[in-house]
Design a protein around this motif. Structure first.
Motif, PDB file in Angstrom:
ATOM      1  N   THR A  47       0.866  -1.081  -0.047  1.00 10.07           N
ATOM      2  CA  THR A  47      -0.004  -0.012  -0.033  1.00 10.07           C
ATOM      3  C   THR A  47       0.910   1.378   0.069  1.00 10.07           C
ATOM      4  O   THR A  47       1.900   1.441   0.714  1.00 10.07           O
ATOM      5  CB  THR A  47      -0.743   0.081   1.217  1.00 10.07           C
ATOM      6  OG1 THR A  47      -1.694  -1.005   1.302  1.00 10.07           O
ATOM      7  CG2 THR A  47      -1.681   1.191   1.302  1.00 10.07           C
ATOM      8  N   PRO A 103      -4.626   6.794  -0.610  1.00 10.72           N
ATOM      9  CA  PRO A 103      -3.862   5.848  -0.968  1.00 10.72           C
ATOM     10  C   PRO A 103      -3.825   5.736  -2.663  1.00 10.72           C
ATOM     11  O   PRO A 103      -4.864   5.851  -3.366  1.00 10.72           O
ATOM     12  CB  PRO A 103      -4.684   4.561  -0.553  1.00 10.72           C
ATOM     13  CG  PRO A 103      -5.942   5.087  -0.393  1.00 10.72           C
ATOM     14  CD  PRO A 103      -5.951   6.388   0.203  1.00 10.72           C
ATOM     15  N   TRP A 115      -3.342   0.297  -3.495  1.00  5.69           N
ATOM     16  CA  TRP A 115      -3.887  -0.321  -2.185  1.00  5.69           C
ATOM     17  C   TRP A 115      -3.966  -1.895  -2.145  1.00  5.69           C
ATOM     18  O   TRP A 115      -4.320  -2.384  -3.038  1.00  5.69           O
ATOM     19  CB  TRP A 115      -5.534   0.055  -2.240  1.00  5.69           C
ATOM     20  CG  TRP A 115      -6.239  -0.298  -1.140  1.00  5.69           C
ATOM     21  CD1 TRP A 115      -7.102  -1.292  -1.116  1.00  5.69           C
ATOM     22  CD2 TRP A 115      -6.486   0.578  -0.010  1.00  5.69           C
ATOM     23  NE1 TRP A 115      -7.348  -1.460   0.228  1.00  5.69           N
ATOM     24  CE2 TRP A 115      -7.175  -0.501   0.911  1.00  5.69           C
ATOM     25  CE3 TRP A 115      -5.849   1.592   0.409  1.00  5.69           C
ATOM     26  CZ2 TRP A 115      -7.712   0.337   2.205  1.00  5.69           C
ATOM     27  CZ3 TRP A 115      -6.437   2.042   1.766  1.00  5.69           C
ATOM     28  CH2 TRP A 115      -7.007   1.369   2.676  1.00  5.69           C
ATOM     29  N   ASP A 116      -3.062  -2.430  -1.197  1.00 10.00           N
ATOM     30  CA  ASP A 116      -3.186  -3.686  -0.984  1.00 10.00           C
ATOM     31  C   ASP A 116      -2.852  -4.627  -2.096  1.00 10.00           C
ATOM     32  O   ASP A 116      -3.575  -5.514  -2.463  1.00 10.00           O
ATOM     33  CB  ASP A 116      -4.444  -3.921  -0.134  1.00 10.00           C
ATOM     34  CG  ASP A 116      -4.385  -5.219   0.635  1.00 10.00           C
ATOM     35  OD1 ASP A 116      -3.366  -5.301   1.262  1.00 10.00           O
ATOM     36  OD2 ASP A 116      -5.627  -5.850   0.931  1.00 10.00           O
ATOM     37  N   VAL A 162      -5.288   1.205  -8.758  1.00  7.18           N
ATOM     38  CA  VAL A 162      -5.161   1.225  -7.573  1.00  7.18           C
ATOM     39  C   VAL A 162      -5.088  -0.039  -6.898  1.00  7.18           C
ATOM     40  O   VAL A 162      -4.192  -0.352  -6.275  1.00  7.18           O
ATOM     41  CB  VAL A 162      -6.139   2.368  -6.947  1.00  7.18           C
ATOM     42  CG1 VAL A 162      -5.833   2.521  -5.405  1.00  7.18           C
ATOM     43  CG2 VAL A 162      -6.259   3.684  -7.349  1.00  7.18           C
ATOM     44  N   ARG A 163      -6.075  -0.574  -6.958  1.00  9.83           N
ATOM     45  CA  ARG A 163      -6.040  -2.318  -6.606  1.00  9.83           C
ATOM     46  C   ARG A 163      -5.657  -3.082  -7.826  1.00  9.83           C
ATOM     47  O   ARG A 163      -5.640  -2.781  -8.739  1.00  9.83           O
ATOM     48  CB  ARG A 163      -7.245  -2.622  -6.074  1.00  9.83           C
ATOM     49  CG  ARG A 163      -7.693  -1.791  -4.753  1.00  9.83           C
ATOM     50  CD  ARG A 163      -8.988  -2.308  -4.280  1.00  9.83           C
ATOM     51  NE  ARG A 163     -10.024  -1.889  -5.435  1.00  9.83           N
ATOM     52  CZ  ARG A 163     -11.085  -2.625  -5.843  1.00  9.83           C
ATOM     53  NH1 ARG A 163     -11.020  -3.726  -5.228  1.00  9.83           N
ATOM     54  NH2 ARG A 163     -11.730  -2.298  -6.861  1.00  9.83           N
ATOM     55  N   PHE A 188      -7.616   4.160   8.547  1.00  6.20           N
ATOM     56  CA  PHE A 188      -6.886   3.706   7.385  1.00  6.20           C
ATOM     57  C   PHE A 188      -6.395   2.280   7.670  1.00  6.20           C
ATOM     58  O   PHE A 188      -6.608   1.407   6.975  1.00  6.20           O
ATOM     59  CB  PHE A 188      -5.538   4.556   7.266  1.00  6.20           C
ATOM     60  CG  PHE A 188      -4.874   4.270   6.016  1.00  6.20           C
ATOM     61  CD1 PHE A 188      -5.579   4.303   4.918  1.00  6.20           C
ATOM     62  CD2 PHE A 188      -3.490   4.035   6.014  1.00  6.20           C
ATOM     63  CE1 PHE A 188      -4.624   4.130   3.490  1.00  6.20           C
ATOM     64  CE2 PHE A 188      -2.753   3.681   4.772  1.00  6.20           C
ATOM     65  CZ  PHE A 188      -3.567   3.927   3.747  1.00  6.20           C
ATOM     66  N   THR A 216     -11.453   4.150  -3.669  1.00  4.63           N
ATOM     67  CA  THR A 216     -10.394   4.186  -4.160  1.00  4.63           C
ATOM     68  C   THR A 216     -10.615   3.697  -5.718  1.00  4.63           C
ATOM     69  O   THR A 216      -9.847   3.888  -6.647  1.00  4.63           O
ATOM     70  CB  THR A 216      -9.020   3.414  -3.758  1.00  4.63           C
ATOM     71  OG1 THR A 216      -9.586   2.017  -3.861  1.00  4.63           O
ATOM     72  CG2 THR A 216      -8.901   3.665  -2.158  1.00  4.63           C
TER      73      THR A 216
END
Lengths: 266, 370, 388
Positions: A18, A25, A28-29, A219-220, B295, B370
């Motif tokens: 991340t 972010p 992300w992950d 993002v992911r 978060f 996101t």
């Protein structure tokens, strides 16, 4: 099991990565495994975090969380096995230096502190320029090279690193069709030497042709794996939003969902 | 407060506002250093004016110096347009060369005039009340007040007239030109105002304080507001505050007035950097601290959700694993888990962590955000 | 000439000033090259202004006016200002140039406050501090020059030692970091060297003009070479030449301050370099452009002749120059171009004043047409059509 316990670890394995700028972010992950010896393309819309992903893996931007393993060990220990081709636009091409000198920079890491490149290194760099077909331009000031030629110089700089795993940020951006072919021939050659290449790519059309693995990122991680498994209409829609409804799964070469290119259906 | 003290503060306040108006646009347009360049480069113009008119206070002098300021802008652009020298390097060459020219002219031709380099750089506000503006024998106050008042009026008038155009040209020059607003003449007009302001202010406050007053208050205001009209108003207000506080600081220390005003400008800016309500470092730090927990909770729930019902769930969904893979300190992982279970987003059973319905919603929400 | 030279050897003041100016030019030019290439041209200006409070503080603490403590004080606040500028740019929305201008004026203002405060409280003891800042080359003594030379020499030595590291920092920091170099530390180191180059020059040229010493020789040198090493060396040479000639001219002319004279010398070198340097100079570029457009005009005429000839199914069919005039943007200079082509042996003129291609011309035109994918036809462009 974690890949590090394998006898033959993956070239790259990213766990729960991340990255956040300010509070938002940008990645992300992320979980990602890249098997050794593949050519992997990373695709995704603008702002998806493609460049950030490479930079976080290479420890250029600090991650908020997560773990990166290169051939089963932290990047710090494996630095010498990794090569990096930044985006062409990231440097000032009016810098007073010539093509050969830029390639020599690829050897700075091996040289370590203070030692200067000598004749051996110059020969090595020249050989790399030869491989990318740029030997005639060794003494040319870099601003006098075309976009494609600059990209080849960057590639040669990565080649002299003699790495096992290469990260390339948009190696085909702004290059002409011939150079694009030439560059991919070089990547294929790298692959034959058991190198692994992870490249950010912007042209969805050519993904199936150029890469054997793909990662869809927004993002992911939306999907990753062999192109035929991961590069599906469904995954692309999830990556790019609704704009790719017309992409045909069977006939992947027909449309570029990022909207910039249009081709007739064959 | 004596009359002279009040007059000095009035002059300083007027200079501060006159500088803040064009200054706000300089800051927004990324041309703050042009204020520095122009305020130095006008020296040869001033000297030429003095030599031609024989007076330090002729309106012609202001005209000559303002033209030199424009010449600076043109020279910088010409050099930049050759494509061989970057803009910042062009600025860094042009203004010292022009300044040198001015110094040489003073040394060669104007040695006996009351004009030296220090005066241009530093100014002397304390002398402002001595030069009176008299009409038919009536004393109408310090001359500097009248000059700077006129400059302020010109600046304010220009801004009122071309506010919309300046705003557009600053925000999106290509759109402005496609709409026919011609950003270039506008740019030169703005630079002309900067020159005019700098040259009028030089003998009162000196060129360095001109830079401080042009850039400082707008940069401070930029941390406090997102609206251009508010920014301009704030800049003027902050400028006046800095000037008045600076004056009393100088009074207290018996030190240079211009220097003290620049110092208060710095202090005000520093205070804004630290304490600005949304953008200040303290606010950033507090927000980050608060968000650290939410978060972390989001990361945890997304992580759990990703591995929910997968073969590796047993391994991934354990607290020890968080330590390993999210880079969390054991202590921090424990606290996040407690925080999340207290909020009811996760369940803990024999060290195995799983999401509740709420937790799934959190993960879903974070993922779509996101 | 010999007079000047002997003067340099015998006149103590002139020699000291010339040596100081040369040192300043060499160090400023060399390290300034990096500043210019890294887009830090104006940082030098900020640093030199920020040196003022440092000088005052150093005097306040040590009570000495020896050059070394004053320079160290100047360097300290110079570095501090740089760090604040970087910090403000990184953590707030205030842009770099605003941070630069703001810190420049604020530090200078603090310096002024300190200096005037000293004036009131330390009496005459501080006299001369301002000459350190506004530049008074004539006041240079041997001790000053030695300090300058030692500090500057060390700075240049460090630059040479870490040449390769600084080069990659300046060209491609992200790649440098991927190789494992501590880019941030290198950045701080190189900036510190720049600060040293600046503080050793303050006494000679003063706060305002220091920016030119950093930027001008480097910008001029960039015009003459495409290699970093040569650029740094040339910038040092330009700096030294300007320094020495500035010292000479001002030392032998009445009422000519040294610092501004040095800067004007540098300015002249920049102008000359911008105009006449090969490849990058304006004159050279203009000349190249002219040659290219002439070549293109020749090629176009050649191609038109070729097209016309193909239409007549006889490659050497002769045409009036006026026919071509009409085709080539209504230009009336076709005859001139045709003469050039004739000189090159591509066309020749019949007795009736008509023009036709030679064998060589046909071959050349064919090659051109092929390389431009124009083999089938040469459609006239918009403006050519409108003049038809």
């Amino acid at each position: 099991m974690p890949p590090s316990s394998d006898s033959n670890p993956a070239a790259l394995s990213v766990r729960d990565l991340t990255v956040a700028y300010q509070e938002e972010p940008v990645l992300w992950d992320i979980d990602l495994t890249v098997p050794s010896g593949v050519l992997m393309g990373i695709v995704g819309p603008n702002g998806a975090g493609k460049t950030t992903l490479l930079q976080a893996i290479l420890d250029i931007v600090p991650p908020a969380a997560g773990q990166v393993r290169i051939f089963g060990a932290p990047y710090e220990e494996q630095r010498h096995r990794v090569g990096y081709v930044p985006q062409r636009g990231s440097v000032d091409w009016d810098f007073p230096t010539n093509a050969l000198d830029v390639v020599l920079m690829g050897l700075y890491g091996r040289l370590g502190w203070i030692r200067r490149p000598g004749t051996d290194e110059r020969e090595e760099a020249y050989a790399a320029l030869e491989k990318v077909g740029m030997a005639d331009y060794a003494d040319r000031q870099i601003s006098q090279l075309s976009g494609g030629q600059q990209q080849r110089v960057f590639l040669a700089r990565a080649l002299v690193q003699e790495a096992d795993l290469y990260f390339m940020d948009e190696p085909l951006q702004g290059v002409d069709a011939t150079t694009e072919r030439a560059i991919f021939d070089i990547l294929r050659t790298l692959q034959k030497r058991d190198c692994t290449v992870v490249a950010v790519h912007h042209d969805l059309q050519t993904v199936p042709e150029y890469f054997d693995h793909v990662m869809l990122l927004n993002v992911r991680r939306i999907a990753s794996g062999p192109v035929e498994e991961a590069f599906t209409e469904e995954n692309l829609r999830r990556t790019y939003g609704g704009r790719v409804g017309f992409l045909k799964q069977q006939d992947m070469g027909t449309t570029a969902p990022d909207g910039s290119e249009e081709t007739e259906p064959s | 407060m004596s009359a002279a003290q009040i007059e000095i503060q009035m002059v300083a306040a007027v200079v501060a506002v006159a500088c803040a108006l064009p200054g706000a646009f300089l800051v927004l347009r990324g041309m703050a250093m042009m204020s520095d360049a122009i305020s130095h480069a006008i020296l040869p113009g001033i000297v030429a004016g003095v030599l031609l008119t024989g007076s330090l206070h002729s309106p012609f002098l202001i005209l000559a110096a303002a033209l030199t300021g424009l010449l600076t802008t043109v020279l910088v652009e010409t050099i930049n347009n050759t494509g061989q020298v970057k803009e910042d390097a062009a600025i860094g060459i042009v203004f010292p060369v022009l300044f040198s020219l001015g110094v040489v002219m003073i040394a060669k031709f104007a040695g006996d005039m009351h004009l030296d380099t220090d005066a241009v750089l530093l100014g002397e506000l304390a002398f402002a009340p001595f030069n009176r503006f008299t009409v038919f024998g009536y004393d109408l106050g310090p001359q500097a007040l009248w000059i700077m008042g006129s400059v302020l009026a010109v600046n304010a008038f220009f801004l009122l007239l071309f506010y919309k155009e300046l705003k557009l040209a600053t925000f999106d020059p290509s759109l402005a030109s496609s709409l026919g607003f011609r950003p270039r003449p506008l740019h030169y007009a703005l630079m002309g105002l900067v020159s005019l302001t700098a040259v009028s202010a030089f003998d009162a406050v000196g060129s360095i304080l001109v830079v401080a007053l042009m850039v400082g208050p707008p940069a401070t205001g930029y941390l406090l507001t997102d609206r251009l009209d508010v920014l301009i108003g704030l800049s003027a207000g902050i400028g006046i505050g800095n000037a008045v506080l600076g004056y009393w600081g100088a009074h207290l220390l018996d030190a240079s007035i211009a220097g003290a005003m620049a110092t208060t400008t710095g202090i005000a800016f520093g205070a804004a950097v630290m304490c600005a309500p949304k953008r200040g470092l303290v606010a950033q730090w507090r927000r980050r601290r608060r968000q650290r927990w939410t978060f972390a909770e989001q990361m945890l729930s997304i992580h759990l959700r990703q591995h929910e019902n997968t073969p590796e769930a047993n391994r991934e969904c354990r607290i020890e694993h968080l330590q390993e893979h999210l880079n969390w300190e054991p202590d921090f992982a424990q606290r996040v888990v407690s925080y999340a279970s207290k909020k009811g987003t996760i369940r803990r059973e024999n060290g195995h962590l799983s999401l509740t319905e709420d937790g799934r919603a959190v993960a879903q929400d974070a993922a779509t955000r996101t | 000439m010999i007079d000047l030279f002997s003067q340099l050897l015998t006149d103590y003041t002139l020699r000291t000033v010339a040596l100081g100016a040369a040192t300043l030019g060499i160090v400023g030019g060399g390290l300034g090259s990096y500043a210019v290439l890294r887009g830090q041209s104006l940082l030098g200006d900020a640093i030199s202004h920020a040196a003022l409070p440092g000088v005052a503080l150093a005097f306040l603490i040590t009570g000495s006016k020896a050059p070394l403590p004053l320079m160290l004080g100047a360097a300290f606040t110079g570095v501090l200002a740089t760090l604040i500028i970087i910090g403000v740019t990184n953590t707030t929305r205030v842009p770099y140039d605003s941070a630069l201008a703001l810190m420049l004026s604020v530090f200078f203002g603090v310096g002024l406050v300190l200096l005037t405060y000293l004036q009131q409280h330390a009496g005459a003891a501080q006299a001369g501090l301002d000459s350190f800042l506004f530049g008074q080359a004539a006041a240079l003594v041997e001790q000053d020059v030695v300090t300058m030379a030692v500090l500057g020499g060390v700075a240049l030595l460090v630059m040479l030692l870490f040449w390769k590291e600084f080069k990659i920092l300046a060209f491609d920091p992200a790649f440098g970091r991927s190789l494992g170099f501590p880019i941030r530390a290198l950045d701080v180191a190189l900036t510190t060297l720049l600060v040293i180059a600046i503080v050793i020059g303050l006494q000679t040229v003063g706060v305002v003009l220091m920016s030119a010493i950093i930027v001008a020789p480097a910008a001029a040198a960039r015009q003459w070479t495409d290699q970093l090493g040569a650029m740094v060396a040339l910038a040092a040479v330009f700096g030294a030449v300007s320094g020495i000639s500035g010292a000479f001219v001002s030392g032998t002319t009445a009422n000519l301050p040294t610092g501004p004279t040095i800067v004007l010398c540098m300015g002249s070198i920049v102008v000359v370099s911008l105009v006449i340097a090969p490849n990058r100079g304006l004159f050279w570029m203009w000349w190249n452009q002219r040659r290219t457009s002439q070549r293109l005009r020749r090629e176009r005429v050649l191609c038109y002749l070729y097209t016309l000839a193909r239409k007549h199914e006889h490659p050497k069919y002769a045409h009036e120059a006026a026919t071509l005039d009409a085709l080539v943007s209504g230009s009336t200079r076709t005859t001139y171009v045709l003469r050039q082509l004739a000189e090159a042996g591509f066309v020749s003129r019949t007795e009736k004043g008509k023009w036709h291609l030679t064998d060589m011309g046909i071959e050349e035109a064919h090659r051109l047409a092929k390389s431009r994918n124009l083999i089938s036809d040469f459609p006239p462009t918009e403006d050519e059509r409108s003049t038809d």
